[in-house]
Every structure is written in structure tokens, then in C-alpha cells.
Design an enzyme around this catalytic site. Structure first.
Site, PDB file in Angstrom:
ATOM      1  N   LYS A  85       0.819  -1.215   0.000  1.00 58.72           N
ATOM      2  CA  LYS A  85       0.000   0.000   0.000  1.00 58.72           C
ATOM      3  C   LYS A  85       0.852   1.263   0.000  1.00 58.72           C
ATOM      4  O   LYS A  85       1.836   1.356   0.731  1.00 58.72           O
ATOM      5  CB  LYS A  85      -0.883   0.033   1.258  1.00 58.72           C
ATOM      6  CG  LYS A  85      -2.032  -0.968   1.264  1.00 58.72           C
ATOM      7  CD  LYS A  85      -2.873  -0.773   2.519  1.00 58.72           C
ATOM      8  CE  LYS A  85      -3.809  -1.935   2.812  1.00 58.72           C
ATOM      9  NZ  LYS A  85      -4.924  -2.063   1.877  1.00 58.72           N
ATOM     10  N   GLY A 157     -10.616  -2.841   8.988  1.00 62.89           N
ATOM     11  CA  GLY A 157     -10.200  -3.037  10.379  1.00 62.89           C
ATOM     12  C   GLY A 157     -11.336  -3.135  11.367  1.00 62.89           C
ATOM     13  O   GLY A 157     -11.146  -2.943  12.560  1.00 62.89           O
ATOM     14  N   ARG A 169     -23.486  -3.038  -3.135  1.00 59.15           N
ATOM     15  CA  ARG A 169     -24.861  -2.829  -3.635  1.00 59.15           C
ATOM     16  C   ARG A 169     -24.976  -1.510  -4.392  1.00 59.15           C
ATOM     17  O   ARG A 169     -25.643  -1.432  -5.424  1.00 59.15           O
ATOM     18  CB  ARG A 169     -25.855  -2.845  -2.470  1.00 59.15           C
ATOM     19  CG  ARG A 169     -26.148  -4.245  -1.948  1.00 59.15           C
ATOM     20  CD  ARG A 169     -27.481  -4.253  -1.207  1.00 59.15           C
ATOM     21  NE  ARG A 169     -27.759  -5.541  -0.606  1.00 59.15           N
ATOM     22  CZ  ARG A 169     -28.345  -6.560  -1.238  1.00 59.15           C
ATOM     23  NH1 ARG A 169     -28.697  -6.442  -2.504  1.00 59.15           N
ATOM     24  NH2 ARG A 169     -28.568  -7.693  -0.608  1.00 59.15           N
ATOM     25  N   GLY A 218     -13.759  -5.379   6.264  1.00 62.56           N
ATOM     26  CA  GLY A 218     -14.692  -5.931   7.238  1.00 62.56           C
ATOM     27  C   GLY A 218     -15.030  -7.401   7.050  1.00 62.56           C
ATOM     28  O   GLY A 218     -15.832  -7.948   7.806  1.00 62.56           O
ATOM     29  N   GLY A 239      -8.383  -8.407   5.422  1.00 61.65           N
ATOM     30  CA  GLY A 239      -7.334  -7.650   6.093  1.00 61.65           C
ATOM     31  C   GLY A 239      -7.068  -8.212   7.458  1.00 61.65           C
ATOM     32  O   GLY A 239      -6.390  -9.224   7.624  1.00 61.65           O
ATOM     33  N   SER A 240      -7.681  -7.576   8.459  1.00 58.26           N
ATOM     34  CA  SER A 240      -7.431  -7.973   9.836  1.00 58.26           C
ATOM     35  C   SER A 240      -8.104  -9.299  10.180  1.00 58.26           C
ATOM     36  O   SER A 240      -7.735  -9.952  11.144  1.00 58.26           O
ATOM     37  CB  SER A 240      -7.959  -6.871  10.761  1.00 58.26           C
ATOM     38  OG  SER A 240      -7.673  -5.607  10.212  1.00 58.26           O
TER      39      SER A 240
END
Lengths: 298, 194
Positions: A85, A157, A169, A218, A239-240
Site C-alpha cells: 500500500k 479493520g 450494492r 470488514g 485484512g485484519s
């Protein structure tokens, strides 16, 4: 010889790598060991970071490009593509990442933006870029700047998929809307979307984005990943969600299988069993607006 | 005549579209029992490690070998070429392949993504070159005696055929040029059984 016609960094070569990642899971990693766990679990690529988004959120302050030592160590640890990143608009971080040999650069809202008006001119680079978006206009602006892949942002996160769903959506609805317009309406639509007319016209004619779109932000469970796939994305970033959970190797493999077999509830049920503790989630309403990463990007 | 495209991960949809443009009956294959009535199978580009793990988890190896024995043709592009190869150089330690085709493939041989390229590739069978898109591409380092070399780039083998097996290091499915899909349909799937 045919060598004179050999071209690197063409749009087809840049978008082509994203095509090869489709149906796969890209995992955030902060160490070579995590990168190997991700590769073993069947990740199609890893995102080399100094901190995962949940820790960036917790640490506060300015989040920057990872230390080149970490990126290089992760590149040497695995054979799959390595992404990294840079901050929004920080074209020198991008130059550094290209020079390190990363395979894709994520110009990411997870890091603190370096420019509050401009994104990186991605046409200047041989390495391809992926950028975040919350809607069609944002996606097309990034593509106009040279992004070869996009990802819906979600709220990074948090372990909470609600924003990823909202953005996916929105994108789908707006593509359907554009597709239903008459040719003369597309000029006004382009104005409303704040996106180039030629790209809006392309979307209207083809009924999809011109580049691959992954979902991010998420995703924490196999069912989350399959949900985003059923909503129409081409693959997922986690990610996390993996390395902040109780049993990363098992959860990573389960998310990979659920992404491939996203339309098969029996398989999703089987791989969802006994995964240990998921990451602790955060409700979006508990995050002050100024700290919401998805708002970053122009 | 039904052609399957292994749809575990990667650019499988583009192969389905390319086959449909030739009026072939193309089906995505996600589970081994879907191999049963296929005349041919395409193993697409993607990440060879990811595809191999999913093939292992869902028990694809034995059924693919059995169906090939029974006459099913197989074409591997890029990651797919790695998966059909007898030997892989520079793979991960436990990289498992189908070991079908008598070729040795070097993974990521042309380099990382910044080295990915497109170039015209000449085929003896085609009257004009084919635009090859090479993405973190492998090359075929060596071929066995029964393998026909179809195309080379800079002295490296990038397309080869052995009986009912075809391997390409690049991505015909990303070009819209149907000639290699047609070659597979007519000359590899359509070949009379040896």
C-alpha cells in the site's frame, strides 16, 4: 526478431494480472511467516503491511507505506504475487514500491492520505494499481487515473461487513441504472457521477466495470466472503480478519474454500465449523466520522 | 461436445466466453463429478498454488487422470500449464501437479509483474502471429521426445502439445483471438484417439 514488439506495462498486462486473481482471496500479512501461512492456505496474493488495519486504527497517528525491509522479506518468502500500500496521492511511495518489485500497488485509504485533492497518476507506472471505491463515480475516476483493478472499500479493520455490502450494492445498482439510460442521458449521468463520459458509456454498453472488482473492508468469516461473491464481486481482500483471529491458518483456508464455492451452502457450512475465535468486531456507528477510512479518496 | 473449464480460481470465465464464441458447450467445473461427460478440460490461468490446494482439498487429481486416460483432452494456460506438467522448477516445496505432460515448466520464469509483457508469437499452424499476453509467466524449460513444440519466444518454449494435451505459457483467453481455442477444439479434442 519478435523482441521489438515486446511491450511491458500495457493495460492488458496490468488488468490481466487482476483477471488471474479472480475467485481468490488476497490476505493482509505483516511478517514472512504470515505470508507463508497465507500461501499455504491458498491465498492468490498477499498484501505486505507494517500493521493490519485494525492495528492502524488502534495506533492512530499517521499511517505510511511499510518499511521496504518488510516488503522485501515478504517478497522473498512467497511465490505468489505481493501487493503493498501507498498513501493516496503519494506518488513517491508508489515509485519506491515499484522499485522494490511489488506486483500490485494499493493506493489505499487505510493509510493517511498524502494529498487531499489528487490521486496518483497511475498511467506513469509499469506496475498496476488497485484503488478503493464506494460507488460507480469513484470507481470510474480511479480507472480514468489508470487503476487496473478496483475494490469496494467497506470499513477496514472493523470485522464488520456492513459497509462492504453497502458499497457493493451501490456499485451494482448504479451500473444497472446506467445500463438502462438512453444515449443522450449518459452525458448528464457522467456529470452526476463526476466520471469521464467515455467510461460511463462503456459501462452502459457492457453492463459491468471495465476492470476486475474485489470486495474489501470488514470481511471476517467464510460466510462474509461468500456473501460478497454472491453480491457480484470478483474476489475478496481479507485484512485484519485472518491474523486477528484465533486460528489464522484454518480460517484462511476456510475463507479460500468459501470464496471458490460461494454458491454451495453445504460447503460453506462445513468449512465454517470450529474456526475458533473470530476477530472482535466494531460497530460502524461507534467510529467517529473523522476516523472512518472509507471517507478518504476524492 | 462438452468442454469443461476448471473454475476453482482464476480467469475461467474468459475461457468460457472464448469457447461460447466458437459455439462450443462450455461448463465451469467446481467439483470432480462434473468431469464425467467432458470431451475436454481447460485448466485456466490463476495462481497455480491456490488452484493446486483447491484441487487437493476436493480430490480432483485421480478423476482428472482417469478421465484423461479415457480420452478427455486437457489444455493448461499459464498456471494450468504448470499443473499439467511432469516437473516444476522454482515452485513451492510441496507443489503438486497432475504430472501428465512430458514437459518441465519453470514457474514465474519471465519475472515478476513489472516484467509481464505482450508480444507477437509465431505458430507454424497460423498464417499470422498470435498476440501473446504473458503475466508473471512460466516457460517450458524442456520437453520430452513425444512433445511437439508449437511456439517459442526468445528461444524459450511457450506453447507445446503432446497427444491430447496442450500447454501455453500465455493467455489466449484475454485477447479475443479465437485461433488457439479453435486449435484445441479441432486438433486436440477432435483428434482421433491414439
Amino acid at each position: 526478431m519478435s523482441d521489438v514488439q515486446r511491450e511491458t506495462g500495457t493495460l492488458r498486462v496490468k488488468t490481466g494480472l487482476a483477471e488471474m486473481l479472480k475467485g481468490g482471496v488476497i490476505m493482509d500479512v505483516v511478517t514472512p511467516e504470515q505470508a507463508r501461512i497465507a500461501e499455504d492456505a491458498g491465498a492468490v496474493a498477499v498484501m505486505a503491511l507494517e500493521r493490519v488495519p485494525a492495528d492502524i486504527r488502534a495506533a492512530g497517528g499517521v499511517a505510511r507505506m511499510a518499511d521496504p525491509t518488510i516488503v522485501e522479506a515478504i517478497i522473498s518468502a512467497v511465490t505468489i504475487p505481493v501487493m503493498a500500500k501507498c498513501r493516496i496521492g503519494h506518488f513517491v511511495e508508489a515509485q519506491v514500491l515499484q522499485s522494490l518489485g511489488v506486483d500490485y500497488i494499493d493506493e489505499s485509504e487505510v493509510l493517511t492520505p498524502a494529498d487531499e485533492e489528487h490521486h496518483v497518476n497511475k498511467w506513469d507506472f509499469t506496475v498496476p494499481f488497485v484503488c478503493g471505491c464506494r460507488n460507480l463515480g469513484e470507481a470510474l475516476r480511479r480507472i480514468a487515473e489508470g487503476a487496473a483493478m478496483v475494490r469496494t472499500k467497506g470499513e477496514p479493520g472493523t470485522g464488520n461487513v456492513v459497509e462492504a455490502v453497502r458499497h457493493m450494492r451501490t456499485l451494482t445498482d448504479e451500473i444497472a441504472w446506467i445500463k438502462g439510460l438512453r444515449p443522450e442521458q449518459l452525458f448528464t449521468a457522467a456529470k452526476e457521477l463526476q466520471a469521464p463520459y467515455e467510461l460511463v458509456k462503456w459501462v452502459a454498453e457492457n453492463g459491468r466495470l471495465p476492470v476486475v472488482n474485489f470486495s474489501a473492508g470488514g470481511i471476517a468469516t467464510p460466510a462474509d466472503a461468500a456473501l460478497m461473491m454472491q453480491l457480484g464481486c470478483d474476489g475478496v481482500f481479507v485484512g485484519s480478519g485472518i491474523f486477528k483471529s484465533g486460528d489464522p491458518a484454518k480460517r484462511a483456508k476456510a475463507i479460500v474454500e468459501a470464496t471458490t464455492h460461494f454458491e454451495d451452502p453445504d460447503i460453506i457450512a462445513r468449512v465454517s465449523r470450529d474456526l475458533g475465535e473470530p476477530m472482535v468486531g466494531i460497530n460502524i456507528s461507534e467510529i467517529p466520522e473523522a476516523e472512518r477510512m472509507q471517507e478518504r479518496g476524492w | 461436445m462438452k468442454i469443461g473449464v476448471l473454475a476453482l480460481q482464476g480467469a475461467f470465465r474468459e475461457h468460457v466466453y472464448s469457447l461460447e464464441a466458437l459455439d462450443a458447450h462450455a461448463v465451469p467445473v467446481r467439483l470432480p463429478d462434473q468431469l464425467d461427460d467432458l470431451a475436454g478440460l481447460i485448466i485456466p490461468g490463476g495462481e497455480s498454488t491456490a488452484i493446486a490446494k483447491l484441487m487437493d482439498s476436493y480430490g480432483f487429481h485421480a478423476p482428472i487422470l482417469r478421465r484423461h486416460e479415457e480420452g478427455m483432452a486437457i489444455w493448461g494456460t499459464c498456471a494450468g500449464a504448470i499443473l499439467v506438467a511432469r516437473t516444476v522448477v522454482d515452485g513451492v516445496a510441496d507443489q503438486s501437479t497432475l504430472g501428465l505432460m512430458d514437459i518441465e515448466v519453470r514457474r514465474n520464469a519471465f519475472g515478476r509483474q513489472v516484467d509481464s509483457f505482450e508480444v507477437d508469437v509465431s505458430f507454424d499452424d497460423f498464417d499470422r502471429p498470435f498476440r501473446g499476453i504473458f503475466i508473471r509467466a512460466p516457460w517450458i524449460e524442456s520437453v520430452g521426445p513425444g512433445v511437439e513444440v508449437l511456439a517459442e519466444h526468445e528461444g524459450k518454449v511457450v506453447a507445446a502439445r503432446e497427444g491430447r494435451l496442450l500447454a501455453t505459457a500465455f493467455h489466449p483467453e484475454l485477447t479475443g483471438d479465437p485461433r488457439i481455442h479453435r486449435y484445441f477444439m479441432e486438433r486436440v479434442v477432435g483428434a482421433s484417439p491414439a
